[in-house]
Design a protein around this motif. Structure first.
Motif, PDB file in Angstrom:
ATOM      1  N   LEU A  66      43.046  54.296  38.737  1.00 43.41           N
ATOM      2  CA  LEU A  66      43.517  54.132  40.119  1.00 43.41           C
ATOM      3  C   LEU A  66      43.528  55.480  40.845  1.00 43.41           C
ATOM      4  CD1 LEU A  66      44.945  52.865  42.557  1.00 43.41           C
ATOM      5  CD2 LEU A  66      47.070  52.930  41.266  1.00 43.41           C
ATOM      6  N   VAL A  69      40.335  56.894  42.553  1.00 45.02           N
ATOM      7  CA  VAL A  69      39.849  56.444  43.870  1.00 45.02           C
ATOM      8  C   VAL A  69      40.877  56.647  44.982  1.00 45.02           C
ATOM      9  CG1 VAL A  69      38.248  54.761  42.894  1.00 45.02           C
ATOM     10  CG2 VAL A  69      40.565  54.045  43.444  1.00 45.02           C
ATOM     11  N   LEU A  70      42.087  57.107  44.646  1.00 44.86           N
ATOM     12  CA  LEU A  70      43.098  57.353  45.667  1.00 44.86           C
ATOM     13  C   LEU A  70      42.751  58.654  46.403  1.00 44.86           C
ATOM     14  CD1 LEU A  70      45.598  55.514  46.052  1.00 44.86           C
ATOM     15  CD2 LEU A  70      46.930  57.265  44.895  1.00 44.86           C
ATOM     16  N   VAL A 221      44.479  42.143  42.895  1.00 39.37           N
ATOM     17  CA  VAL A 221      43.608  43.269  43.247  1.00 39.37           C
ATOM     18  C   VAL A 221      42.369  43.395  42.368  1.00 39.37           C
ATOM     19  CG1 VAL A 221      45.390  44.678  44.314  1.00 39.37           C
ATOM     20  CG2 VAL A 221      45.081  44.790  41.839  1.00 39.37           C
ATOM     21  N   ARG A 223      40.340  43.935  38.654  1.00 39.73           N
ATOM     22  CA  ARG A 223      40.629  44.651  37.408  1.00 39.73           C
ATOM     23  C   ARG A 223      40.555  46.171  37.545  1.00 39.73           C
ATOM     24  NH1 ARG A 223      36.637  44.116  34.803  1.00 39.73           N
ATOM     25  NH2 ARG A 223      35.396  42.965  36.306  1.00 39.73           N
ATOM     26  N   LEU A 224      41.482  46.856  36.880  1.00 41.92           N
ATOM     27  CA  LEU A 224      41.493  48.327  36.829  1.00 41.92           C
ATOM     28  C   LEU A 224      40.885  48.840  35.537  1.00 41.92           C
ATOM     29  CD1 LEU A 224      44.974  49.401  38.242  1.00 41.92           C
ATOM     30  CD2 LEU A 224      42.782  49.322  39.379  1.00 41.92           C
ATOM     31  N   MET A 225      40.489  47.948  34.642  1.00 41.30           N
ATOM     32  CA  MET A 225      39.906  48.361  33.359  1.00 41.30           C
ATOM     33  C   MET A 225      38.558  47.684  33.156  1.00 41.30           C
ATOM     34  SD  MET A 225      41.498  50.522  31.502  1.00 41.30           S
ATOM     35  CE  MET A 225      41.445  50.330  29.744  1.00 41.30           C
TER      36      MET A 225
ATOM     37  N   SER B  91      44.489  46.025  23.736  1.00 35.12           N
ATOM     38  CA  SER B  91      43.635  46.152  24.927  1.00 35.12           C
ATOM     39  C   SER B  91      42.747  47.395  24.832  1.00 35.12           C
ATOM     40  CB  SER B  91      44.484  46.182  26.191  1.00 35.12           C
ATOM     41  OG  SER B  91      45.359  47.280  26.168  1.00 35.12           O
ATOM     42  N   PHE B  95      38.703  46.892  25.475  1.00 39.54           N
ATOM     43  CA  PHE B  95      37.955  47.419  26.617  1.00 39.54           C
ATOM     44  C   PHE B  95      36.938  48.484  26.208  1.00 39.54           C
ATOM     45  CE2 PHE B  95      41.673  45.641  28.871  1.00 39.54           C
ATOM     46  CZ  PHE B  95      40.966  44.710  29.611  1.00 39.54           C
ATOM     47  N   ARG B  99      33.066  47.915  27.150  1.00 44.04           N
ATOM     48  CA  ARG B  99      32.340  48.893  27.965  1.00 44.04           C
ATOM     49  C   ARG B  99      31.080  49.389  27.266  1.00 44.04           C
ATOM     50  NH1 ARG B  99      37.218  50.643  30.426  1.00 44.04           N
ATOM     51  NH2 ARG B  99      37.670  51.926  28.620  1.00 44.04           N
ATOM     52  N   LEU B 124      39.702  36.557  28.352  1.00 40.53           N
ATOM     53  CA  LEU B 124      38.366  37.165  28.302  1.00 40.53           C
ATOM     54  C   LEU B 124      37.392  36.275  27.536  1.00 40.53           C
ATOM     55  CD1 LEU B 124      39.422  40.877  27.777  1.00 40.53           C
ATOM     56  CD2 LEU B 124      38.339  39.924  29.817  1.00 40.53           C
ATOM     57  N   ARG B 127      36.220  33.623  29.867  1.00 38.41           N
ATOM     58  CA  ARG B 127      35.198  34.173  30.765  1.00 38.41           C
ATOM     59  C   ARG B 127      33.952  34.619  30.013  1.00 38.41           C
ATOM     60  NH1 ARG B 127      37.769  36.389  35.879  1.00 38.41           N
ATOM     61  NH2 ARG B 127      39.662  35.172  36.042  1.00 38.41           N
ATOM     62  N   TYR B 153      30.478  42.565  30.540  1.00 31.00           N
ATOM     63  CA  TYR B 153      31.755  42.782  31.232  1.00 31.00           C
ATOM     64  C   TYR B 153      31.530  43.648  32.464  1.00 31.00           C
ATOM     65  CZ  TYR B 153      36.696  43.928  31.825  1.00 31.00           C
ATOM     66  OH  TYR B 153      37.954  44.079  32.325  1.00 31.00           O
ATOM     67  N   PRO B 154      31.846  43.119  33.663  1.00 30.13           N
ATOM     68  CA  PRO B 154      31.578  43.910  34.875  1.00 30.13           C
ATOM     69  C   PRO B 154      32.497  45.130  34.955  1.00 30.13           C
ATOM     70  CG  PRO B 154      32.345  41.687  35.415  1.00 30.13           C
ATOM     71  CD  PRO B 154      32.503  41.854  33.946  1.00 30.13           C
ATOM     72  N   PRO B 155      32.022  46.242  35.526  1.00 30.19           N
ATOM     73  CA  PRO B 155      32.858  47.439  35.616  1.00 30.19           C
ATOM     74  C   PRO B 155      34.092  47.216  36.498  1.00 30.19           C
ATOM     75  CG  PRO B 155      30.782  47.753  36.775  1.00 30.19           C
ATOM     76  CD  PRO B 155      30.669  46.456  36.063  1.00 30.19           C
ATOM     77  N   ALA B 156      35.155  47.951  36.189  1.00 26.45           N
ATOM     78  CA  ALA B 156      36.399  47.819  36.942  1.00 26.45           C
ATOM     79  C   ALA B 156      36.267  48.461  38.314  1.00 26.45           C
ATOM     80  CB  ALA B 156      37.525  48.489  36.165  1.00 26.45           C
ATOM     81  N   ASP B 157      37.145  48.049  39.245  1.00 23.10           N
ATOM     82  CA  ASP B 157      37.131  48.629  40.582  1.00 23.10           C
ATOM     83  C   ASP B 157      38.572  48.763  41.079  1.00 23.10           C
ATOM     84  OD1 ASP B 157      36.580  49.510  43.091  1.00 23.10           O
ATOM     85  OD2 ASP B 157      35.897  47.572  43.864  1.00 23.10           O
ATOM     86  N   ALA B 158      39.025  49.998  41.234  1.00 20.29           N
ATOM     87  CA  ALA B 158      40.415  50.236  41.640  1.00 20.29           C
ATOM     88  C   ALA B 158      40.564  50.393  43.148  1.00 20.29           C
ATOM     89  CB  ALA B 158      40.960  51.470  40.927  1.00 20.29           C
ATOM     90  N   THR B 159      39.454  50.325  43.906  1.00 15.69           N
ATOM     91  CA  THR B 159      39.585  50.578  45.354  1.00 15.69           C
ATOM     92  C   THR B 159      40.483  49.568  46.079  1.00 15.69           C
ATOM     93  OG1 THR B 159      37.393  49.620  45.530  1.00 15.69           O
ATOM     94  CG2 THR B 159      37.550  51.987  45.867  1.00 15.69           C
ATOM     95  N   PRO B 160      40.518  48.259  45.685  1.00 16.47           N
ATOM     96  CA  PRO B 160      41.444  47.371  46.404  1.00 16.47           C
ATOM     97  C   PRO B 160      42.902  47.841  46.334  1.00 16.47           C
ATOM     98  CG  PRO B 160      39.903  46.069  45.128  1.00 16.47           C
ATOM     99  CD  PRO B 160      39.669  47.491  44.750  1.00 16.47           C
ATOM    100  N   VAL B 161      43.356  48.329  45.183  1.00 20.68           N
ATOM    101  CA  VAL B 161      44.736  48.821  45.060  1.00 20.68           C
ATOM    102  C   VAL B 161      44.921  50.034  45.969  1.00 20.68           C
ATOM    103  CG1 VAL B 161      46.531  49.625  43.500  1.00 20.68           C
ATOM    104  CG2 VAL B 161      44.732  48.163  42.631  1.00 20.68           C
ATOM    105  N   ALA B 162      43.984  50.980  45.882  1.00 17.79           N
ATOM    106  CA  ALA B 162      44.106  52.200  46.674  1.00 17.79           C
ATOM    107  C   ALA B 162      44.134  51.878  48.165  1.00 17.79           C
ATOM    108  CB  ALA B 162      42.943  53.136  46.346  1.00 17.79           C
TER     109      ALA B 162
END
Lengths: 225, 181
Positions: A66, A69-70, A221, A223-225, B91, B95, B99, B124, B127, B153-162
């Motif tokens: 996280l 990208v912040l 939101v 996945r973060l992993m 986990s 992961f 990856r 998982l 899916r 497994y698609p890569p993670a994306d943290a931009t929605p949280v940010a």
């Protein structure tokens, strides 16, 4: 008799004062609860002191993803806190900070006593929780964060409670964001549930859509992993 | 080696846990036979804190070669080398394996008290990113598994949280629109 009259008067005055203080506290409590979760209206033009509470292992990996990208220049200085028994997480945060090439003053690192270790009984954790909240109050007093980002497990709870006390006292307002771990698919963790039910966090993020259905006030939101 | 077979290794990992039920399950003749039938030649077991010690074998009797160790700082090398990974439901290992794009069978430890870990493995598996099993069904699972049906497994994306945090605090959205360009 004059003395008894002044006595009863002062008792009445004391009771009124106590009632007033309780009323003011209740009003403040209501205001803090009302404000929590409401977005800031005025556009932000300055940097915000940010406290990042690190969990452990997988939790810390999610947090670093996280932070990547912040927009770092808005969340400065950054203070990292990990459990006193967790040696790895602060190390990972240091590696992350040095990868940014940021100056030493931008990042700080602290450790906090945990309210409950894995496997500790719920009964003894009452005492350790009180101790942890005391330590957390001292840390929040020193750090005075404007933003708190955390993602469990238990380490963040005393810090969020301490931050709430500072909001109540009007000493410092901190916006609290909680990211539930990707490992939680159907139910929130105990930390997540506490923050959700007590309205302590401004926003709670979950990484699975079905979890958002169970807890409608949370934000889904991805996945973060 | 002896028959010119290419080395195809199965790596079993229990992480830092104690998961004797899994180690004992992969050490059974039935499971080893199924792995051999599927074309695997070597079985390497990371047994963690468990007390069940598997039987080492050189594999010169027409079966899989078996080796084991407790812990290693270079788990990643074994994951990279392996053709199939059988893991506990932690986990971290899940992961890391996904990856690397390796086929993964996750075995859920039913002896754990607060077992929310199975949630992640089951989700998982639903899916189609991995295959989920229990120690007692591992043999059946290996027999019937179709690794071709697994999805990457698609890569993670943290931009929605940010973005949500940014918006909540009243920061303009510009730093994200720049990134999207």
């Amino acid at each position: 008799m004059p003395p008894s009259i002044s006595n009863s008067q002062s008792i009445a005055a004391a009771i009124t004062a106590v009632c007033l203080v309780i009323l003011l506290l209740l009003l403040r409590f209501a205001y803090v609860t009302y404000r929590t979760g409401r977005p800031h209206r005025t556009p932000q033009r300055r940097r915000l002191r940010t406290l990042i509470v690190l969990g452990s292992g997988g939790h810390t990996a999610e947090m670093i993803n996280l932070l990547e990208v912040l927009p770092k220049e808005r969340f400065e200085p950054r203070v990292y806190i990990a459990a006193a028994t967790d040696n790895m997480s602060l190390q990972k945060a240091r590696v992350f900070e040095s990868s940014l090439g940021s100056q030493v003053e931008v990042a700080e690192f602290h450790q906090v006593y945990r309210s409950r270790e894995v496997g500790q009984s719920y009964l003894t954790s009452v005492g350790t929780t009180i101790f942890a909240i005391g330590h957390a109050l001292w840390l929040i007093f020193q750090i005075r964060p404007e933003v708190i980002i955390c993602n469990g497990p238990g380490t963040c709870i005393p810090l969020c409670i301490a931050a709430f006390f500072f909001k109540l006292a009007g000493l410092r307002w901190s916006s609290i964001f909680y990211v539930e771990s990707i490992a939680r698919v159907r139910k929130l963790s105990l930390s997540g549930l506490l923050l959700y039910k007590l309205h302590l966090a401004d926003q709670i993020f979950v990484q699975w859509p079905q979890l958002q259905k169970t807890y409608p006030k949370a934000h889904y939101v991805g996945r973060l992993m | 080696m002896e028959s010119g077979l290419t080395r195809r290794m199965v790596f079993v990992t229990v992480g830092t846990t104690c998961f004797d039920a899994l180690v004992a399950a992969v050490d059974t003749a039935q499971v080893k036979e199924q792995l051999w039938k599927k074309g695997y030649t070597h079985l390497l077991i990371q047994m963690g804190r468990g007390s069940y010690v598997p039987t080492k074998s050189l594999g010169d009797d027409g079966s899989v070669a078996v080796d084991y160790f407790t812990f290693s700082p270079s788990i990643k090398d074994h994951l990279r080398e392996a053709s199939l990974i059988i893991s506990h439901a932690g986990s971290g290992s899940i992961f890391e394996t996904l990856r690397l794009g390796k086929p993964l069978v996750v075995v859920v430890n039913e002896d754990l008290m607060d077992n929310h870990q199975s949630e992640l493995a089951e989700e998982l598996a639903e899916r189609k990113h991995l295959i989920c099993a229990r120690p007692q069904t591992l043999c059946e699972t290996i027999k019937n598994m179709d690794l071709e049906s697994l999805l990457p497994y698609p890569p993670a994306d943290a931009t929605p949280v940010a973005q949500l945090i940014n918006g909540f605090l009243g920061f303009p959205d510009d730093s994200f629109s720049q990134k999207l360009e």
